[in-house]
Design an enzyme around this catalytic site. Structure first.
Site, PDB file in Angstrom:
ATOM      1  N   ASP A  91      63.423 -35.215   0.662  1.00 37.68           N
ATOM      2  CA  ASP A  91      62.355 -36.166   0.308  1.00 37.68           C
ATOM      3  C   ASP A  91      62.912 -37.431  -0.323  1.00 37.68           C
ATOM      4  O   ASP A  91      62.405 -38.531  -0.096  1.00 37.68           O
ATOM      5  CB  ASP A  91      61.358 -35.517  -0.663  1.00 37.68           C
ATOM      6  CG  ASP A  91      60.460 -34.539   0.066  1.00 37.68           C
ATOM      7  OD1 ASP A  91      60.262 -34.727   1.275  1.00 37.68           O
ATOM      8  OD2 ASP A  91      59.987 -33.584  -0.569  1.00 37.68           O
ATOM      9  N   SER A 116      45.117 -28.998  15.321  1.00 36.08           N
ATOM     10  CA  SER A 116      45.479 -28.566  13.968  1.00 36.08           C
ATOM     11  C   SER A 116      44.185 -28.384  13.170  1.00 36.08           C
ATOM     12  O   SER A 116      43.097 -28.491  13.728  1.00 36.08           O
ATOM     13  CB  SER A 116      46.411 -29.573  13.320  1.00 36.08           C
ATOM     14  OG  SER A 116      45.756 -30.779  13.194  1.00 36.08           O
ATOM     15  N   LEU A 117      44.296 -28.106  11.896  1.00 37.27           N
ATOM     16  CA  LEU A 117      43.097 -27.820  11.105  1.00 37.27           C
ATOM     17  C   LEU A 117      42.989 -28.761   9.918  1.00 37.27           C
ATOM     18  O   LEU A 117      43.999 -29.139   9.331  1.00 37.27           O
ATOM     19  CB  LEU A 117      43.175 -26.398  10.549  1.00 37.27           C
ATOM     20  CG  LEU A 117      43.007 -25.249  11.528  1.00 37.27           C
ATOM     21  CD1 LEU A 117      43.356 -23.935  10.860  1.00 37.27           C
ATOM     22  CD2 LEU A 117      41.570 -25.199  12.027  1.00 37.27           C
ATOM     23  N   LYS A 171      45.560 -17.103   6.929  1.00 33.74           N
ATOM     24  CA  LYS A 171      46.388 -18.004   7.752  1.00 33.74           C
ATOM     25  C   LYS A 171      47.854 -17.650   7.573  1.00 33.74           C
ATOM     26  O   LYS A 171      48.439 -17.935   6.534  1.00 33.74           O
ATOM     27  CB  LYS A 171      46.107 -19.444   7.312  1.00 33.74           C
ATOM     28  CG  LYS A 171      46.793 -20.493   8.137  1.00 33.74           C
ATOM     29  CD  LYS A 171      46.236 -21.865   7.771  1.00 33.74           C
ATOM     30  CE  LYS A 171      46.927 -22.974   8.520  1.00 33.74           C
ATOM     31  NZ  LYS A 171      48.304 -23.187   8.138  1.00 33.74           N
TER      32      LYS A 171
HETATM   33  S1  IVH Z   1      42.944 -21.460  14.993  1.00 38.26           S
HETATM   34  C1  IVH Z   1      41.735 -24.779  16.625  1.00 38.26           C
HETATM   35  N1  IVH Z   1      43.376 -19.371  13.507  1.00 38.26           N
HETATM   36  O1  IVH Z   1      47.164 -22.924  11.602  1.00 38.26           O
HETATM   37  C2  IVH Z   1      42.280 -24.511  15.299  1.00 38.26           C
HETATM   38  N2  IVH Z   1      45.016 -21.091  13.456  1.00 38.26           N
HETATM   39  O2  IVH Z   1      46.775 -25.911  11.059  1.00 38.26           O
HETATM   40  C3  IVH Z   1      43.698 -24.082  15.180  1.00 38.26           C
HETATM   41  N3  IVH Z   1      46.952 -20.597  12.046  1.00 38.26           N
HETATM   42  O3  IVH Z   1      48.736 -24.397  14.347  1.00 38.26           O
HETATM   43  C4  IVH Z   1      44.011 -22.716  15.604  1.00 38.26           C
HETATM   44  N4  IVH Z   1      46.284 -18.598  11.404  1.00 38.26           N
HETATM   45  O4  IVH Z   1      49.560 -22.134  13.598  1.00 38.26           O
HETATM   46  C5  IVH Z   1      43.844 -20.572  13.886  1.00 38.26           C
HETATM   47  N5  IVH Z   1      43.601 -17.413  12.312  1.00 38.26           N
HETATM   48  C6  IVH Z   1      44.079 -18.602  12.672  1.00 38.26           C
HETATM   49  C7  IVH Z   1      45.329 -19.104  12.206  1.00 38.26           C
HETATM   50  C8  IVH Z   1      45.758 -20.368  12.620  1.00 38.26           C
HETATM   51  C9  IVH Z   1      47.254 -19.489  11.327  1.00 38.26           C
HETATM   52  C10 IVH Z   1      47.809 -21.796  12.156  1.00 38.26           C
HETATM   53  C11 IVH Z   1      48.169 -22.201  13.545  1.00 38.26           C
HETATM   54  C12 IVH Z   1      47.765 -23.640  13.701  1.00 38.26           C
HETATM   55  C13 IVH Z   1      47.590 -24.065  12.288  1.00 38.26           C
HETATM   56  C14 IVH Z   1      46.561 -25.145  12.161  1.00 38.26           C
END
Ligand code: IVH
Length: 676
Positions: free
Chosen positions: A38, A83-84, A119
């Site tokens: 960083d 992504s989320l 997650k």
């Molecule tokens: S759903 C469409 N479900 O989180 C939304 N993701 O920041 C994304 N991840 O790249 C996928 N557990 O690596 C989903 N139960 C879960 C998850 C999950 C871990 C990770 C995944 C994705 C990241 C999104």
């Protein structure tokens, strides 16, 4: 230092960053800790902002995330891997739910059901199956294209190679997380920095036999492309996954209501240490797949899901001072200057105190020992004060009642939406009259989503301000370049670069222009709506003569708050001067409506009355997604008037007079169904 030496130092740092990135992302074995990494990144960014001629395509300001490595063939995902969005506390969750409810125009909050899935912090992968056979598997890559890691994935026992179940879709991408259990990670004895790196590293070995040596696991949680998947709920999908032979997370649950989500969150956070795999939060997904479809995505994240992160890192430090920062809209934000501490590899020396109320509520004082939290990418904040360690002499912090920059009175405004006084105190001066606000306004003006003037960073704005080179946005387009050339840190080349950056931005879209003005409550979305409605800068300028601000109420999405703000913008003579001068210096393009080939191509719609179970915003998106557009007046240009509950009679009569087709909500939705 001379320019040559600066350039040399910059290049050296960039080379080092490339090397560190290679070890981190491609070889998955970082050779320095996060802190050193960083610091290097920050050094590069600092150099760039000080010397605008420094540029590199490998700069951390250009590279976000990482591209798939070169070792593997790249293949596009048939459905992007999104992504989320993140949530950190209950307020964030309430907001998340509120937005969804508004979008769906639904009122009964207790009815919303979520699939709550811990997650796992691993590497996501997408596995394509055709007629029950595992065909190929891709890493996430940049979300659009991933690496073909099929052979490596074949070595993972949790991935079924053939699925015979009758109800397994003829084609489907099964998506989930590849990870390594902590127990197995420990056995690797120091080869990797953490379990996530271990998973990523072994998964992307050139030689699958190497991958096979590592006991990687796979849990499945979603799907991408599919043909023949017949289910209605995410929880149903998770159940099916198990029947088909995939592993799913044993801690998955379906839960109704935010209160219960919070309870589950706390339960799981307590269990976190005893689990044999790393989790960094809980993913909440709206359980009903039909609602998911209606909600769709914003940018690269679904509207229907959110990741509730566990509080990442805490640290204890001492408040050395409390400073007040003044934002572009005059908001006074208190910031605690703390004794620098390392939290999770990042050195923290500032923590936001949010607002006056927060200081009062937590009774935060200069000299206090405090618990600081740094979660995700958000600014660190104070969680609590250790009262036992408070000095007897310490005094309550007095929030300034006058703007520390210009001395104007500050107020807490009354919010007509919430019917409450705002938590934020604001400077009452008229924008450019307050020095700090003016500087922030100019920073906004040149920023990425506004004029996007490359190389004109925040530091340069501050520097040029100090040197009296800029006072108002238009000054940017009439800079005295010969004076700049003689400044410390500048030279012929860097001035030429700056001039070039500015000159290329002398033509701008109408919506960006409106956004750049920094009118309060007019963000990018509202600027787009206004630009589409007014279509040209000429009409915008006319507002100041005709004063027909209230016509803007016809724009879906623009309300009283926005209109009042626009009115107040036009009532300020400096703003009018800014507009007039800018128009003489730059060219603002007229708005053009993007057209594609949807069923509503070249068709215009107007909505009147309340729709059933669908919000205006959603109705509008539906029309626009299908290439139609919304207009706000009944005129010959209107093709369809859609009527909901309690429509405006005047609009219906006008439509009838002009022979415009009138549709009920059902008739309108039927038009759409014909396409699917
Ligand atoms: S759903 C469409 N479900 O989180 C939304 N993701 O920041 C994304 N991840 O790249 C996928 N557990 O690596 C989903 N139960 C879960 C998850 C999950 C871990 C990770 C995944 C994705 C990241 C999104």
């Amino acid at each position: 230092m001379k320019k040559k030496e600066i350039e040399k130092e910059y290049k050296k740092k960039i080379q080092k960053l490339i090397k560190l990135n290679k070890f981190y992302y491609e070889k998955n074995s970082p050779i320095v800790d996060d802190r050193e990494y960083d610091t290097l990144k920050n050094d590069i960014l600092k150099l760039e902002s000080k010397h605008s001629y420094l540029k590199s395509k490998n700069s951390p300001s250009k590279i976000v995330g990482f591209k798939p490595s070169k070792n593997f063939k790249k293949i596009s995902h048939r459905v992007p891997m999104l992504s989320l969005a993140n949530a950190f506390d209950q307020d964030d969750l309430n907001n998340f739910e509120k937005k969804i409810m508004n979008y769906l125009n639904q009122k009964d909050y207790s009815e919303i059901e979520y699939s709550a899935e811990p997650k796992i912090d691993g590497i996501s992968a997408s596995l394509s199956f055709k007629n029950g056979k595992f065909i190929n598997g891709l890493s996430r890559g940049d979300g659009k294209e991933g690496e073909d890691i099929t052979e490596n994935l074949k070595t993972i026992n949790d991935i079924p190679q053939t699925i015979l179940s009758k109800d397994f879709p003829s084609e489907i991408d099964i998506r989930g997380e590849i990870f390594i259990q902590n127990y197995d990670f420990k056995k690797l004895a120091g080869k990797f920095a953490n379990p996530r790196n271990a998973a990523s590293g072994s998964l992307r070995h050139k030689n699958p036999l190497e991958t096979k040596k590592i006991p990687l696991k796979f849990i499945a949680y979603t799907f991408g492309y599919e043909k023949g998947l017949n289910i209605k709920k995410q929880s149903e999908f998770l159940k099916k996954l198990k029947e088909w032979g995939f592993k799913t997370n044993p801690l998955n649950k379906t839960i109704k209501g935010i209160k219960n989500l919070m309870k589950n969150y706390k339960d799981i956070e307590n269990k976190r240490g005893s689990l044999d795999f790393d989790i960094d939060g809980i993913v909440y997904k709206i359980n009903d797949l039909n609602l998911q479809r209606r909600l769709g995505n914003i940018a690269n994240a679904p509207r229907w899901a959110v990741a509730h992160k566990f509080s990442a890192n805490n640290g204890i430090s001492k408040i050395e001072n409390i400073e007040i920062q003044i934002g572009r809209t005059g908001a006074l934000t208190p910031v605690a200057k703390i004794k620098p501490i390392n939290i999770g590899g990042v050195v923290v020396s500032n923590a936001t105190l949010h607002n006056e109320e927060e200081i009062i509520r937590k009774d935060i004082r200069v000299g206090d020992t405090v618990l600081i939290e740094r979660a995700g990418d958000v600014i660190p904040h104070v969680i609590s004060v250790d009262l036992k360690l408070r000095d007897n002499e310490s005094k309550k912090f007095m929030f300034p009642l006058n703007c520390p920059s210009c001395g104007s009175k500050t107020v807490k405004e009354y919010n007509i939406m919430t019917k409450k006084e705002d938590a934020v105190r604001r400077c009452t001066s008229e924008g450019f009259e307050c020095e700090k606000i003016a500087i922030e306004k100019i920073k906004h003006f040149v920023s990425k989503e506004a004029f996007n003037i490359e190389g004109f960073g925040k530091k340069i704005v501050e520097n040029f301000w100090k040197l009296n080179l800029i006072r108002l946005p238009q000054d940017i387009f009439r800079l005295d370049y010969s004076a700049i050339e003689n400044l410390d840190g500048w030279g012929k080349q860097s001035v030429n670069n700056l001039k070039y950056s500015i000159d290329t931005k002398k033509t701008i879209s109408f919506e960006r222009f409106i956004f750049a003005l920094g009118i309060r409550h007019i963000g990018l979305e509202n600027a787009k709506l206004i630009s589409k409605n007014l279509s040209s800068i000429k009409n915008f300028l006319l507002l100041s003569e005709t004063k027909r601000f209230n016509d803007l109420i016809n724009i879906d999405g623009i309300g009283e708050t926005q209109i009042n703000s626009i009115k107040s913008f036009f009532s300020n003579s400096t703003n009018l001067r800014v507009l007039k001068d800018l128009c003489g210096l730059i060219k603002v393009k007229n708005a053009i409506l993007a057209k594609s080939n949807g069923i509503f191509i070249n068709k215009t719609f107007m909505l009147t009355g309340k729709l059933d179970g669908i919000s205006r915003a959603e109705a509008k998106s539906l029309i626009e997604e299908n290439s139609g557009s919304i207009i706000s007046n009944v005129s010959k240009k209107l093709d369809y008037l859609i009527i909901g509950e309690k429509p405006t009679k005047r609009k219906i009569d006008a439509a009838k007079d002009l022979n415009i087709k009138i549709l009920s909500q059902t008739e309108w939705l039927n038009m759409l169904n014909k396409t699917s």
